[in-house]
Design a protein around this motif. Sequence first.
Motif, PDB file in Angstrom:
ATOM      1  N   GLY A  48     114.637  -9.580 -61.378  1.00 33.55           N
ATOM      2  CA  GLY A  48     113.980 -10.865 -61.582  1.00 33.55           C
ATOM      3  C   GLY A  48     114.612 -11.618 -62.738  1.00 33.55           C
ATOM      4  N   ALA A  49     114.375 -12.920 -62.765  1.00 38.70           N
ATOM      5  CA  ALA A  49     114.943 -13.764 -63.817  1.00 38.70           C
ATOM      6  C   ALA A  49     114.203 -13.536 -65.133  1.00 38.70           C
ATOM      7  CB  ALA A  49     114.854 -15.235 -63.415  1.00 38.70           C
ATOM      8  N   THR A 128     119.409  -9.320 -62.108  1.00 39.98           N
ATOM      9  CA  THR A 128     119.162  -7.954 -62.579  1.00 39.98           C
ATOM     10  C   THR A 128     119.511  -7.864 -64.059  1.00 39.98           C
ATOM     11  OG1 THR A 128     121.388  -7.191 -61.983  1.00 39.98           O
ATOM     12  CG2 THR A 128     119.646  -6.948 -60.325  1.00 39.98           C
ATOM     13  N   SER A 129     118.762  -7.037 -64.768  1.00 40.99           N
ATOM     14  CA  SER A 129     118.971  -6.865 -66.207  1.00 40.99           C
ATOM     15  C   SER A 129     118.755  -5.408 -66.572  1.00 40.99           C
ATOM     16  CB  SER A 129     118.002  -7.743 -67.012  1.00 40.99           C
ATOM     17  OG  SER A 129     118.091  -9.092 -66.632  1.00 40.99           O
ATOM     18  N   LYS A 160     104.403 -15.472 -70.817  1.00 41.01           N
ATOM     19  CA  LYS A 160     105.172 -16.124 -69.754  1.00 41.01           C
ATOM     20  C   LYS A 160     104.403 -16.254 -68.444  1.00 41.01           C
ATOM     21  CE  LYS A 160     109.159 -17.614 -68.024  1.00 41.01           C
ATOM     22  NZ  LYS A 160     109.765 -18.888 -68.473  1.00 41.01           N
ATOM     23  N   GLY A 161     103.513 -15.307 -68.165  1.00 34.16           N
ATOM     24  CA  GLY A 161     102.853 -15.274 -66.867  1.00 34.16           C
ATOM     25  C   GLY A 161     101.772 -16.327 -66.726  1.00 34.16           C
ATOM     26  N   GLY A 392     106.966 -12.130 -63.052  1.00 34.21           N
ATOM     27  CA  GLY A 392     108.142 -12.242 -62.198  1.00 34.21           C
ATOM     28  C   GLY A 392     109.184 -11.163 -62.402  1.00 34.21           C
ATOM     29  N   LEU A 393     108.933 -10.223 -63.302  1.00 38.24           N
ATOM     30  CA  LEU A 393     109.858  -9.116 -63.534  1.00 38.24           C
ATOM     31  C   LEU A 393     109.317  -7.840 -62.897  1.00 38.24           C
ATOM     32  CD1 LEU A 393     110.945  -9.473 -67.280  1.00 38.24           C
ATOM     33  CD2 LEU A 393     112.203 -10.164 -65.232  1.00 38.24           C
TER      34      LEU A 393
END
Length: 453
Positions: A48-49, A128-129, A160-161, A392-393
């Motif tokens: 996720g971004a 991906t991270s 963030k969410g 989103g992760l």
Amino acid sequence: MDSLSATHRATATRSSGTLVASGFEHYMLTDESRSHPMVSYLEVGLAGAVDLDCLAAALPAAYARHPLMAARIVPRWGRSPLWEPVATLPPLAVVTDPNRHLVPQGDEFLDLTASPGCRAAIETRGETSRILLFVHHACADALGMVAFVVDWLNAYGRAKGSGGDVPPELPPPDLDRLRSRADLAGVRSPHSFAERMEKVRKILHKARPKPLAGAVGNPVPVTPPGHCIRTLTAEEFQELQARSRAVGMTINDRLACAMLRTVLRWQEEHGPVDPRDLYRLIIPISRRTAEDRDLPACNKISYKFLARTAEAIRRPDLDAKVHEELDFLRRHRLQIVNVLKMINRFQRLRLTRWLLPPTKCFATAVLSNIGDVASVFSDRLPTRDGVWETAGLRVTSLACAPPRRPLTHNTVVAIGYGGTLTLSSRGDGRGLSYAATERFLGMLTGELVGAGS
């Protein structure tokens, strides 16, 4: 981000102040060297971004919840050292060059008297991270490192969410539990002092385990952390669970037996093996209880020494004997407490370096199973299909390997996550080469999957 900063400031105020280092933490400082520092990497895969600015801004909130990760050591002559909070914390390092290392392999020694023992970095490649957490073992064990990352991602998700994608607000860290993390009051061994000293003598001087063959004399540098990783398929893991339950064994029992058999096979491939050759595993055992739910990151473990001769490993009753020994430990937990008391006495008497010289092999290998971490921390990060998700992760993978002493050439960590089991070992060349570590881990995985089939 204003509310996040305010939360961090309030928590930091509550967690300020010095803490006395435990005997076990002091041991981690004493029994390390620049060639074999007491450091570990936790590698966390993300899909996720990632909002890098938001992730960096969330990091201080995690430091505030875990005081030992944000403190330096202050030595005191004749007394235990202190953990002292620092004003400036290491920031998040963003790694964009794949050839750049978070910490160069030859410079992994962390001087805790100069700075905190935690470094965090992230590598990003599109969607991906990979988070890399580099931590001194005096600050946290593997479960403590996972707790730090979970709280960090919780802070990120809350900032963030939106809507149902926001993780729950965390309760305050239990600083009273942190202050009493080394408390062993009321624990007594049924063995006499003479019997306990004979066990110590056997572990330290009488019994001489063989080191793992094939160690590298001049290691070839690898890009840290150099984790070798094997993950069982969901079907393989379910079958392993079913076979273990059918004979009354645990996954940990199976891991220990598979590790002993793999060590013996490895030795046989590298030369003749005497039936009397002794092989010893160090198995870190968590001392956490249900009351430690909100315990900040620390190293609250002790060690189980599991030793067998080559002849005993070949016997058909190995599984039953290992299960009996480990089950006694699970029910009584005396040995791990006795070992911890022994280490504390070594530190008080300044005997650690004399009793544990780097020229002696005290364990052939290390095997650590930290359990199903997604379920342990499910109240901090929401899970879907057994994996954590926030803002989103999606946390796709976890890998870690503990530090090792000079003649302990392999360490393996098992992590339950995502409905399966991942084995990881650090192929950094301090023991086995990267290629040899890959091969050893493949042999171990094959032995584990085939156990009892």
